[in-house]
Scaffold this motif. Structure first.
Motif, PDB file in Angstrom:
ATOM      1  N   ASN A  77       1.283  -1.228  -0.168  1.00 30.45           N
ATOM      2  CA  ASN A  77      -0.202  -0.413   0.182  1.00 30.45           C
ATOM      3  C   ASN A  77       0.932   0.999   0.325  1.00 30.45           C
ATOM      4  OD1 ASN A  77       1.091   0.634   2.901  1.00 30.45           O
ATOM      5  ND2 ASN A  77      -0.801  -0.599   3.602  1.00 30.45           N
ATOM      6  N   ASP A  78       0.474   2.472   0.731  1.00 32.98           N
ATOM      7  CA  ASP A  78       1.055   3.782   0.481  1.00 32.98           C
ATOM      8  C   ASP A  78       2.181   3.826   1.426  1.00 32.98           C
ATOM      9  OD1 ASP A  78      -1.369   4.485   2.019  1.00 32.98           O
ATOM     10  OD2 ASP A  78      -1.496   6.353   1.068  1.00 32.98           O
ATOM     11  N   GLU A  79       1.579   2.698   3.166  1.00 31.48           N
ATOM     12  CA  GLU A  79       2.505   2.976   3.794  1.00 31.48           C
ATOM     13  C   GLU A  79       4.085   2.055   3.338  1.00 31.48           C
ATOM     14  OE1 GLU A  79      -1.024   3.062   6.076  1.00 31.48           O
ATOM     15  OE2 GLU A  79       0.009   1.405   5.807  1.00 31.48           O
ATOM     16  N   MET A  80       3.426   0.867   3.291  1.00 30.17           N
ATOM     17  CA  MET A  80       4.360  -0.515   3.351  1.00 30.17           C
ATOM     18  C   MET A  80       4.583  -1.386   2.631  1.00 30.17           C
ATOM     19  SD  MET A  80       3.708  -0.765   7.231  1.00 30.17           S
ATOM     20  CE  MET A  80       4.522  -2.480   7.101  1.00 30.17           C
ATOM     21  N   MET A  81       5.749  -1.842   2.571  1.00 27.57           N
ATOM     22  CA  MET A  81       5.823  -3.299   0.828  1.00 27.57           C
ATOM     23  C   MET A  81       5.841  -4.698   1.809  1.00 27.57           C
ATOM     24  SD  MET A  81       8.092  -3.037  -1.761  1.00 27.57           S
ATOM     25  CE  MET A  81      10.017  -3.655  -1.550  1.00 27.57           C
ATOM     26  N   THR A 347       9.225   7.074   1.609  1.00 29.99           N
ATOM     27  CA  THR A 347       7.510   8.264   1.595  1.00 29.99           C
ATOM     28  C   THR A 347       6.344   8.639   2.555  1.00 29.99           C
ATOM     29  OG1 THR A 347       7.078   6.677   0.366  1.00 29.99           O
ATOM     30  CG2 THR A 347       7.819   8.834  -1.366  1.00 29.99           C
ATOM     31  N   TYR A 348       6.295   7.383   3.426  1.00 29.61           N
ATOM     32  CA  TYR A 348       5.464   7.196   4.721  1.00 29.61           C
ATOM     33  C   TYR A 348       6.365   8.009   5.024  1.00 29.61           C
ATOM     34  CZ  TYR A 348       2.619   5.511   8.189  1.00 29.61           C
ATOM     35  OH  TYR A 348       1.911   5.131   9.144  1.00 29.61           O
ATOM     36  N   PHE A 349       7.761   7.377   5.959  1.00 24.05           N
ATOM     37  CA  PHE A 349       8.531   8.171   6.604  1.00 24.05           C
ATOM     38  C   PHE A 349       8.233   9.794   6.278  1.00 24.05           C
ATOM     39  CE2 PHE A 349      12.488  10.342   8.669  1.00 24.05           C
ATOM     40  CZ  PHE A 349      11.894   9.277   9.936  1.00 24.05           C
ATOM     41  N   TYR A 350       8.579  10.392   5.463  1.00 22.48           N
ATOM     42  CA  TYR A 350       8.890  11.641   5.072  1.00 22.48           C
ATOM     43  C   TYR A 350       7.153  12.482   4.674  1.00 22.48           C
ATOM     44  CZ  TYR A 350      13.257  12.037   5.168  1.00 22.48           C
ATOM     45  OH  TYR A 350      14.652  11.911   5.725  1.00 22.48           O
ATOM     46  N   ALA A 351       6.281  11.602   5.337  1.00 21.22           N
ATOM     47  CA  ALA A 351       4.441  12.116   4.989  1.00 21.22           C
ATOM     48  C   ALA A 351       4.271  11.899   6.758  1.00 21.22           C
ATOM     49  CB  ALA A 351       3.142  10.801   4.747  1.00 21.22           C
ATOM     50  N   PHE A 352       5.009  11.840   7.482  1.00 18.44           N
ATOM     51  CA  PHE A 352       4.918  12.308   9.031  1.00 18.44           C
ATOM     52  C   PHE A 352       4.754  13.974   8.571  1.00 18.44           C
ATOM     53  CE2 PHE A 352       4.685   8.142   9.590  1.00 18.44           C
ATOM     54  CZ  PHE A 352       2.989   7.376  10.429  1.00 18.44           C
ATOM     55  N   ASP A 353       4.622  14.365   9.717  1.00 24.18           N
ATOM     56  CA  ASP A 353       4.413  16.272  10.018  1.00 24.18           C
ATOM     57  C   ASP A 353       6.414  15.533  11.530  1.00 24.18           C
ATOM     58  OD1 ASP A 353       4.128  18.778  10.740  1.00 24.18           O
ATOM     59  OD2 ASP A 353       5.123  18.347  12.876  1.00 24.18           O
ATOM     60  N   ALA A 354       7.817  16.540  11.358  1.00 18.83           N
ATOM     61  CA  ALA A 354       8.660  16.777  11.857  1.00 18.83           C
ATOM     62  C   ALA A 354       8.374  16.160  13.645  1.00 18.83           C
ATOM     63  CB  ALA A 354       9.383  17.357  12.204  1.00 18.83           C
ATOM     64  N   ASN A 355       6.965  16.746  13.952  1.00 17.02           N
ATOM     65  CA  ASN A 355       6.821  16.985  15.236  1.00 17.02           C
ATOM     66  C   ASN A 355       5.694  15.672  15.403  1.00 17.02           C
ATOM     67  OD1 ASN A 355       8.110  19.240  15.761  1.00 17.02           O
ATOM     68  ND2 ASN A 355       6.804  19.902  15.207  1.00 17.02           N
ATOM     69  N   ASP A 356       5.187  15.112  14.473  1.00 17.87           N
ATOM     70  CA  ASP A 356       4.497  14.063  15.116  1.00 17.87           C
ATOM     71  C   ASP A 356       5.117  12.540  15.543  1.00 17.87           C
ATOM     72  OD1 ASP A 356       1.888  11.873  15.261  1.00 17.87           O
ATOM     73  OD2 ASP A 356       1.890  12.605  13.152  1.00 17.87           O
ATOM     74  N   ARG A 357       4.753  12.223  17.115  1.00 14.33           N
ATOM     75  CA  ARG A 357       4.976  10.597  17.578  1.00 14.33           C
ATOM     76  C   ARG A 357       4.888   9.564  16.782  1.00 14.33           C
ATOM     77  NH1 ARG A 357       4.889  13.987  23.846  1.00 14.33           N
ATOM     78  NH2 ARG A 357       5.302  15.619  23.729  1.00 14.33           N
ATOM     79  N   LEU A 474      -1.382   7.846   8.664  1.00 12.92           N
ATOM     80  CA  LEU A 474      -0.414   8.306   9.850  1.00 12.92           C
ATOM     81  C   LEU A 474      -0.599   7.548  10.895  1.00 12.92           C
ATOM     82  CD1 LEU A 474      -0.477  12.159   9.736  1.00 12.92           C
ATOM     83  CD2 LEU A 474       0.852  10.121   8.469  1.00 12.92           C
ATOM     84  N   GLU A 475      -2.664   7.487  11.277  1.00 10.34           N
ATOM     85  CA  GLU A 475      -2.662   6.593  12.633  1.00 10.34           C
ATOM     86  C   GLU A 475      -2.122   4.630  12.732  1.00 10.34           C
ATOM     87  OE1 GLU A 475      -3.858   6.348  16.216  1.00 10.34           O
ATOM     88  OE2 GLU A 475      -3.392   7.610  15.321  1.00 10.34           O
ATOM     89  N   ALA A 508      15.448  10.154  -7.728  1.00 12.89           N
ATOM     90  CA  ALA A 508      16.869  11.801  -8.291  1.00 12.89           C
ATOM     91  C   ALA A 508      16.514  13.147  -7.163  1.00 12.89           C
ATOM     92  CB  ALA A 508      16.141  12.204  -9.499  1.00 12.89           C
ATOM     93  N   LYS A 509      17.112  12.588  -5.704  1.00 16.00           N
ATOM     94  CA  LYS A 509      16.798  13.695  -5.064  1.00 16.00           C
ATOM     95  C   LYS A 509      16.725  14.975  -6.076  1.00 16.00           C
ATOM     96  CE  LYS A 509      21.182  11.836  -3.298  1.00 16.00           C
ATOM     97  NZ  LYS A 509      20.562  10.342  -3.598  1.00 16.00           N
ATOM     98  N   ALA A 510      15.015  14.976  -6.202  1.00 20.54           N
ATOM     99  CA  ALA A 510      14.200  16.101  -6.584  1.00 20.54           C
ATOM    100  C   ALA A 510      13.643  16.115  -5.606  1.00 20.54           C
ATOM    101  CB  ALA A 510      13.656  15.594  -7.808  1.00 20.54           C
ATOM    102  N   ALA A 511      12.405  18.034  -5.411  1.00 17.94           N
ATOM    103  CA  ALA A 511      11.861  18.126  -5.030  1.00 17.94           C
ATOM    104  C   ALA A 511      10.536  17.026  -4.554  1.00 17.94           C
ATOM    105  CB  ALA A 511      11.127  19.826  -5.086  1.00 17.94           C
ATOM    106  N   PRO A 512      10.284  17.702  -3.379  1.00 19.26           N
ATOM    107  CA  PRO A 512      10.273  17.937  -2.550  1.00 19.26           C
ATOM    108  C   PRO A 512      11.152  17.402  -1.952  1.00 19.26           C
ATOM    109  CG  PRO A 512       8.264  16.711  -2.117  1.00 19.26           C
ATOM    110  CD  PRO A 512       9.389  16.847  -3.571  1.00 19.26           C
ATOM    111  N   TYR A 513      11.145  16.564  -2.466  1.00 19.87           N
ATOM    112  CA  TYR A 513      12.724  15.585  -1.188  1.00 19.87           C
ATOM    113  C   TYR A 513      14.771  15.781  -1.591  1.00 19.87           C
ATOM    114  CZ  TYR A 513       8.902  12.937  -1.087  1.00 19.87           C
ATOM    115  OH  TYR A 513       7.431  12.265  -1.420  1.00 19.87           O
ATOM    116  N   ASN A 514      14.267  17.060  -2.093  1.00 23.66           N
ATOM    117  CA  ASN A 514      15.547  17.698  -2.295  1.00 23.66           C
ATOM    118  C   ASN A 514      16.693  17.771  -1.363  1.00 23.66           C
ATOM    119  OD1 ASN A 514      13.849  19.281  -2.760  1.00 23.66           O
ATOM    120  ND2 ASN A 514      15.361  21.222  -3.199  1.00 23.66           N
ATOM    121  N   ASN A 515      16.086  18.026  -0.109  1.00 27.86           N
ATOM    122  CA  ASN A 515      17.053  18.155   1.136  1.00 27.86           C
ATOM    123  C   ASN A 515      17.230  17.763   1.745  1.00 27.86           C
ATOM    124  OD1 ASN A 515      17.868  21.295  -0.072  1.00 27.86           O
ATOM    125  ND2 ASN A 515      15.945  22.120   0.403  1.00 27.86           N
TER     126      ASN A 515
END
Length: 596
Positions: A77-81, A347-357, A474-475, A508-515
């Motif tokens: 799915n879009d969380e896990m493989m 992509t799922y890891f980076y779907a979380f806000d940095a403050n989302d526990r 996320l939940e 490809a290290k392209a936006a929004p993942y370029n940093n």
């Protein structure tokens, strides 16, 4: 199908089972003691209780929620493989995960047959309990208990059918025990008919079963709250999209009727004090499920109890098949225990806000050293974390055992809140204040109770619906929910395509993942992972005394994108094919449907 089922349960009236309750947790410590005829089994309340518990026993084990229904079928799915790597194709779990499944796949028949065994056992209880003398003429206590058993049997049968329908679509349905049926060859029943029946059954069942606070029974047995929550879930599926025989995804014109049922059931639960959120999202899993304890707030409305031990019968591989591995030598090598078979998508890891526990509960980017310190993994090899061996009590870290007795949570109170919010938005055309409050209750808990961090809740229908779609992702990551949610919203195909596109951008290290950082630094030899730089900025100079992991330096193209949903076919892959053995056994099934 029916002939195949009868081969499994030939001569079975019911397996009477007895459950011993341990001091800390388990209701479902199941040991078969014998097989008896119906007259004996349903001659008294005690035996009827054992018969009902025999129905519960069909939920667990390798063919149930012990591994296949919980960790094979819900992915990709879009969380896990699901498990990648060779061999692929493998005619088993890898093919299921990546949508390359064929009717002869070796992992189809066992779960299908076990679900129907559960249905047959439930049917026997449903047929016989109301006929018992004590049901109408017994003491008040006996009558109350038998009505409770009858309600639970109705609810269990509903859950078995729900699991069959959401995986296989239109399937044979039988609502009486096989001893009453003359023709063993059932044809398929339209799934809407099955949903209508089980939704109606749960309306009967709910008031027969006590609420959590009215009984000492723990959450591995159904309460009234659990039954009402399941009824809401089934109603949303009945009102949602489904793959039809003509290979189109559509929902019926009467869908609002079922969204109303879902809203009403959730509102009843929310109005009581039986269930509430645990203030700590982590505690639900670390201090509850993995610690073999029941969650004290009633957040877990119902979980499938697993026995724990050396056998797959009634047990689970949660924490063995998935989650972090542990090295078995002081110098880490390939010698490690655990499969680490499920992968968190970057992509799922980076779907979380940095403050989302919830991120660091759901995502576990590490393995375990022999001394219980942690060794980080790369971004592309991250593991799911809700069921992990290093959180279990008693610890099973270096054990080569595969069965840890970890329960499978079927439904939680956060699901009730989000179902209410979703149904309210659908019915009202925009979220009401009550819908927003329910949504924000879940989201605020995810941010440690700090409402200032959750952002602005959308006030329009589309914005709020999209927020629900994201919040449920996320939940409930790793809880076997997401794929089926996406199907009922008709979003599975688009979310898989979106995820593949985003993985390619990340590669490809392209936006929004370029940093993103190429390297993550951490303090070595710690019992928790102590990161020394940000996940959201390029890598700094190595801090003094740090160790490092090549966080985003490993290519995604040669790993994840090689296998992730590689064979997904819209308007086919939303369902599994019937097991070939079932097709062969029943000439009335009409062969394979849905493009198989």
């Amino acid at each position: 199908m029916k002939t195949n089922l009868k081969l499994i349960i030939s001569g079975l009236f019911i397996t009477a089972t007895i459950f011993s309750i341990s001091s800390c947790k388990k209701f479902l410590e199941v040991e078969p003691i014998s097989s008896f005829g119906n007259d004996y089994v349903f001659s008294n309340v005690t035996n009827a209780q054992k018969a009902l518990l025999g129905v519960y026993s069909s939920l667990g084990g390798d063919q149930g929620y012990g591994i296949r229904l919980s960790m094979y079928y819900p992915y990709d799915n879009d969380e896990m493989m699901g498990q990648g790597g060779t061999p692929y194709p493998d005619n088993e779990r890898r093919d299921i995960a990546h949508y390359n499944v064929q009717p002869a796949n070796t992992q189809l028949a066992g779960p299908f047959n076990q679900l129907y065994v559960g249905i047959e056992r439930a049917n026997i209880c449903i047929d016989n309990i109301p006929k018992m003398e004590a049901y109408t003429n017994g003491s008040a206590a006996d009558q109350k208990e038998l009505r409770r058993l009858y309600g639970e049997a109705l609810a269990l049968r509903a859950q078995f059918y729900f699991e069959v329908v959401r995986n296989w679509g239109d399937v044979p349905a039988q609502f009486t025990s096989s001893i009453n049926v003359s023709d063993p060859y059932n044809s398929r029943t339209d799934r809407d008919t099955i949903y209508n029946r089980i939704i109606k059954d749960l309306a009967v069942a709910a008031p027969l079963v006590p609420w959590r606070t009215e009984s000492s029974v723990t959450s591995d047995r159904m309460s009234q709250g659990a039954i009402r929550a399941l009824r809401a879930r089934y109603a949303l599926f009945r009102g949602g999209y489904a793959l039809r025989r003509d290979r189109t995804m559509r929902r019926n014109a009467d869908y609002r009727t079922f969204y109303q049922i879902a809203k009403d059931e959730c509102a009843i639960i929310m109005a009581r004090a039986d269930h509430k959120l645990n203030p700590s999202f982590q505690s639900v899993f670390k201090d509850g499920i993995n610690a073999h304890k029941f969650e004290a707030n009633g957040e877990v409305l119902w979980e499938v109890g697993m026995t724990g031990g050396s056998s797959g019968v009634g047990d689970s591989k949660l924490g063995y098949y998935n989650g972090p591995r542990q090295f078995t030598a002081a110098t880490p090598s390939t010698a490690a225990v655990g499969n680490a078979a499920l992968t968190i998508l970057p992509t799922y890891f980076y779907a979380f806000d940095a403050n989302d526990r919830r991120r660091d509960v759901t995502c576990a980017p590490y393995d375990i050293n022999l001394d219980m310190t942690l060794r980080p993994r790369t971004l592309v090899t991250m593991l799911d974390g809700k069921f992990r061996r290093d959180w279990q009590i008693p610890a099973v870290t270096t054990s080569a055992a595969q069965y840890f007795g970890v329960n499978w949570p079927v439904i939680r109170y956060s699901d009730v809140l989000l179902m209410f919010a979703e149904a309210d938005n659908e019915l009202s055309g925009a979220p009401t204040a009550a819908a927003k409050a329910a949504f924000e209750q879940v989201r605020t808990r995810g941010f440690g109770g700090n409402a200032a961090l959750i952002g602005t809740t959308p006030s329009d229908y589309t914005g709020f619906f999209n927020a629900i779609v994201k919040e449920r992702q996320l939940e409930f990551g790793g809880e076997g929910i997401r794929k089926y949610d996406l199907i009922r919203w008709n979003l599975l195909a688009s979310k898989i395509a979106e995820t593949r596109a985003n993985l390619a951008l990340m590669a490809a290290k392209a936006a929004p993942y370029n940093n993103l950082p190429a390297t993550m630094y951490y303090t070595p030899n710690q019992p928790t992972v102590v990161w020394l730089n940000s996940f959201y900025a390029p890598s700094p100079t190595a801090p003094a005394g740090s160790a490092s992991v090549a966080w985003n330096a490993t290519t995604i193209n040669t790993t994840l994108l090689t296998y992730y949903s590689i064979a997904f076919t819209p308007n086919k892959s939303e369902l599994l094919p019937l097991p070939q053995s079932v097709i062969d056994a029943n000439p009335n099934l009409g062969g394979q449907w849905y493009g198989y």
